[in-house]
Every structure is written in C-alpha cells, then in structure tokens.
Design a protein around this motif. Structure first.
Motif, mmCIF file in Angstrom:
data_model
loop_
_atom_site.group_PDB
_atom_site.id
_atom_site.type_symbol
_atom_site.label_atom_id
_atom_site.label_comp_id
_atom_site.label_asym_id
_atom_site.label_seq_id
_atom_site.Cartn_x
_atom_site.Cartn_y
_atom_site.Cartn_z
ATOM 1 N N LEU A 161 0.821 -1.206 0.000
ATOM 2 C CA LEU A 161 0.000 0.000 0.000
ATOM 3 C C LEU A 161 0.855 1.257 0.000
ATOM 4 O O LEU A 161 0.555 2.212 -0.692
ATOM 5 C CB LEU A 161 -0.921 -0.010 1.228
ATOM 6 C CG LEU A 161 -1.796 1.204 1.452
ATOM 7 C CD1 LEU A 161 -2.824 1.318 0.337
ATOM 8 C CD2 LEU A 161 -2.499 1.104 2.788
ATOM 9 N N GLN A 162 1.934 1.247 0.779
ATOM 10 C CA GLN A 162 2.715 2.461 0.944
ATOM 11 C C GLN A 162 4.141 2.155 1.383
ATOM 12 O O GLN A 162 4.461 1.042 1.772
ATOM 13 C CB GLN A 162 2.060 3.358 1.992
ATOM 14 C CG GLN A 162 2.008 2.716 3.367
ATOM 15 C CD GLN A 162 1.118 3.447 4.340
ATOM 16 O OE1 GLN A 162 0.470 4.424 4.000
ATOM 17 N NE2 GLN A 162 1.072 2.981 5.575
ATOM 18 N N ALA A 163 4.958 3.196 1.306
ATOM 19 C CA ALA A 163 6.313 3.131 1.850
ATOM 20 C C ALA A 163 6.327 3.997 3.107
ATOM 21 O O ALA A 163 5.883 5.144 3.069
ATOM 22 C CB ALA A 163 7.325 3.649 0.845
ATOM 23 N N GLN A 164 6.795 3.443 4.194
ATOM 24 C CA GLN A 164 6.966 4.229 5.413
ATOM 25 C C GLN A 164 8.360 4.836 5.363
ATOM 26 O O GLN A 164 9.348 4.117 5.211
ATOM 27 C CB GLN A 164 6.832 3.367 6.655
ATOM 28 C CG GLN A 164 5.432 2.918 6.946
ATOM 29 C CD GLN A 164 5.334 2.096 8.217
ATOM 30 O OE1 GLN A 164 6.310 1.495 8.669
ATOM 31 N NE2 GLN A 164 4.147 2.046 8.792
ATOM 32 N N ILE A 165 8.424 6.156 5.501
ATOM 33 C CA ILE A 165 9.688 6.880 5.430
ATOM 34 C C ILE A 165 10.077 7.292 6.847
ATOM 35 O O ILE A 165 9.290 7.897 7.575
ATOM 36 C CB ILE A 165 9.567 8.134 4.534
ATOM 37 C CG1 ILE A 165 8.944 7.782 3.171
ATOM 38 C CG2 ILE A 165 10.910 8.822 4.383
ATOM 39 C CD1 ILE A 165 9.746 6.833 2.327
ATOM 40 N N TYR A 166 11.296 6.936 7.224
ATOM 41 C CA TYR A 166 11.834 7.276 8.538
ATOM 42 C C TYR A 166 13.067 8.150 8.338
ATOM 43 O O TYR A 166 13.778 8.005 7.347
ATOM 44 C CB TYR A 166 12.246 6.010 9.302
ATOM 45 C CG TYR A 166 11.079 5.164 9.750
ATOM 46 C CD1 TYR A 166 10.655 5.190 11.075
ATOM 47 C CD2 TYR A 166 10.405 4.342 8.858
ATOM 48 C CE1 TYR A 166 9.595 4.408 11.495
ATOM 49 C CE2 TYR A 166 9.337 3.564 9.266
ATOM 50 C CZ TYR A 166 8.934 3.606 10.589
ATOM 51 O OH TYR A 166 7.876 2.851 11.007
ATOM 52 N N GLY A 167 13.324 9.036 9.280
ATOM 53 C CA GLY A 167 14.499 9.880 9.170
ATOM 54 C C GLY A 167 14.836 10.543 10.485
ATOM 55 O O GLY A 167 14.016 10.592 11.407
ATOM 56 N N LYS A 168 16.079 11.074 10.543
ATOM 57 C CA LYS A 168 16.514 11.755 11.759
ATOM 58 C C LYS A 168 17.734 12.602 11.432
ATOM 59 O O LYS A 168 18.620 12.177 10.692
ATOM 60 C CB LYS A 168 16.863 10.743 12.844
ATOM 61 C CG LYS A 168 17.164 11.338 14.196
ATOM 62 C CD LYS A 168 17.336 10.245 15.228
ATOM 63 C CE LYS A 168 17.485 10.841 16.606
ATOM 64 N NZ LYS A 168 17.599 9.792 17.621
ATOM 65 N N ALA A 169 17.770 13.802 11.997
ATOM 66 C CA ALA A 169 18.943 14.664 11.884
ATOM 67 C C ALA A 169 19.884 14.295 13.018
ATOM 68 O O ALA A 169 19.467 14.167 14.168
ATOM 69 C CB ALA A 169 18.532 16.124 11.983
ATOM 70 N N SER A 170 21.151 14.103 12.666
ATOM 71 C CA SER A 170 22.097 13.671 13.702
ATOM 72 C C SER A 170 23.502 14.134 13.360
ATOM 73 O O SER A 170 23.882 14.211 12.194
ATOM 74 C CB SER A 170 22.064 12.141 13.815
ATOM 75 O OG SER A 170 22.998 11.695 14.764
ATOM 76 N N GLY A 171 24.250 14.405 14.411
ATOM 77 C CA GLY A 171 25.660 14.760 14.242
ATOM 78 C C GLY A 171 26.553 13.533 14.186
ATOM 79 O O GLY A 171 27.691 13.607 13.745
ATOM 80 N N THR A 172 26.032 12.384 14.636
ATOM 81 C CA THR A 172 26.797 11.141 14.580
ATOM 82 C C THR A 172 26.109 10.174 13.623
ATOM 83 O O THR A 172 24.893 10.231 13.430
ATOM 84 C CB THR A 172 26.888 10.480 15.975
ATOM 85 O OG1 THR A 172 25.574 10.201 16.444
ATOM 86 C CG2 THR A 172 27.603 11.383 16.962
ATOM 87 N N ALA A 173 26.883 9.288 13.065
ATOM 88 C CA ALA A 173 26.341 8.352 12.073
ATOM 89 C C ALA A 173 25.308 7.423 12.707
ATOM 90 O O ALA A 173 25.499 6.938 13.825
ATOM 91 C CB ALA A 173 27.467 7.544 11.454
#
Length: 176
Positions: free
Chosen positions: A107-119
């Motif tokens: 049905l869909q793609a769930q997109i996850y993300g995060k801003a970070s200074g470390t990998a």
C-alpha cells in the motif's frame, strides 16, 4: 430497451445527444439487472467453466491467496535538496530503475528519518516521518536541522500492516 437504444446510436442519422444519453441510461439499468446473475453463476461450482464461458461469464481460475509481508525493500534517493526540504524518490529494490510501481500487495512506503551529528546505522533509531503512496515526495525539516546530516530509511507496508525489510540507510546534508 438497451438493444433498441443501442441500435439508434449506431446509425449516424439517428445518433443525437438525446439518444446517446438514453442508451447510456439503459446500459446502467441493464448492468444493474445482469451483474448479480453473472456473479451468482461465476460463484456456482455446479456450473462448469466451459458453460460459464459460453454464457460470457468469467470463471474463477484461481483461489484467492493471502497477501504476505513484502520480501523486498524500497530504494530511496534524495533527488533535490532545497532550503529545509529534501525531495525524495523511491522504487522497489528488484525493479528496474525506471519502474515506479510498488510490489504486489504493498500500500505504501513508510519513510523514517533523523537529523544527527553522529552516524546512524540502526534504522530502528530513526523517527517515522510519513507514509508515502506516490513518488516523489518531499520531507520538510525545521530550522534547527539546518546544515545537519539527515539519515533516511524506508520499508514497505501492506493494507493489513505487514511490513517488509528495512532499506539501506542513506544520508544527505540539509541545506539551509
């Protein structure tokens, strides 16, 4: 009624907007009567497939199979970086790069993300951003993330909530 109205429309001398409208209305009425009978015949195991075909009813050729959890993952890419916005595309991992369609049952793609200074190497540490049904999509970030590296991952989801494997994590610097 439909046959008479259809005959009027097939002749150029009697084809008018009024006769076309009458033919269309007669067709709707005809289908409302015939479709329940066709469904009954289609589902009736006592009627042979050849008899169904002779009647113009499509026989059921297979038994429905449940949709399983996806086995592939979305390949995501940031195609454009604007001020505090990333424009992304996705496609299936086993599909050709030019194919935009999702796998069967997805049905869909769930997109996850995060801003970070470390990998970030574990996708479970990412925050859910959005459920995308069309590619491309845009992800907007607040000004606190300006200049930071944004890490993204995605996974497919079916209508019943079954999820597929995580995509590889990608990263992109957020322009300000």
């Amino acid at each position: 009624t439909w046959a008479a109205d259809y005959a009027l429309v097939t002749s150029p001398s009697t084809k008018t907007p009024t006769t076309v409208q009458a033919k269309n209305a007669a067709r709707v009425n005809l289908l409302a009567i015939c479709r329940p009978y066709a469904q009954t015949i289609s589902l009736n195991a006592g009627v042979s497939p050849s008899a169904k075909i002779a009647l113009g009813v499509n026989p059921r050729t297979s038994t429905p199979q449940p949709i399983t959890a996806p086995t592939t993952y979305p390949v995501i890419a940031v195609t454009q970086s604007l001020a505090l916005v990333h424009v992304m595309t996705y496609r299936d991992s086993i599909a050709s790069p030019s194919v935009k369609s999702k796998p069967y049952g997805v049905l869909q793609a769930q997109i996850y993300g995060k801003a970070s200074g470390t990998a970030i190497t574990d996708p479970t540490l990412l925050t859910f951003l959005q459920a995308a049904t069309k590619s491309p999509l845009s992800v907007t970030w607040d000004s606190a993330a300006k200049g930071m590296t944004i890490y993204y991952a995605a996974r497919w989801v079916t209508r019943k909530g079954l999820v597929g494997p995580w995509s590889p994590i990608i990263n992109f610097v957020l322009a300000g």
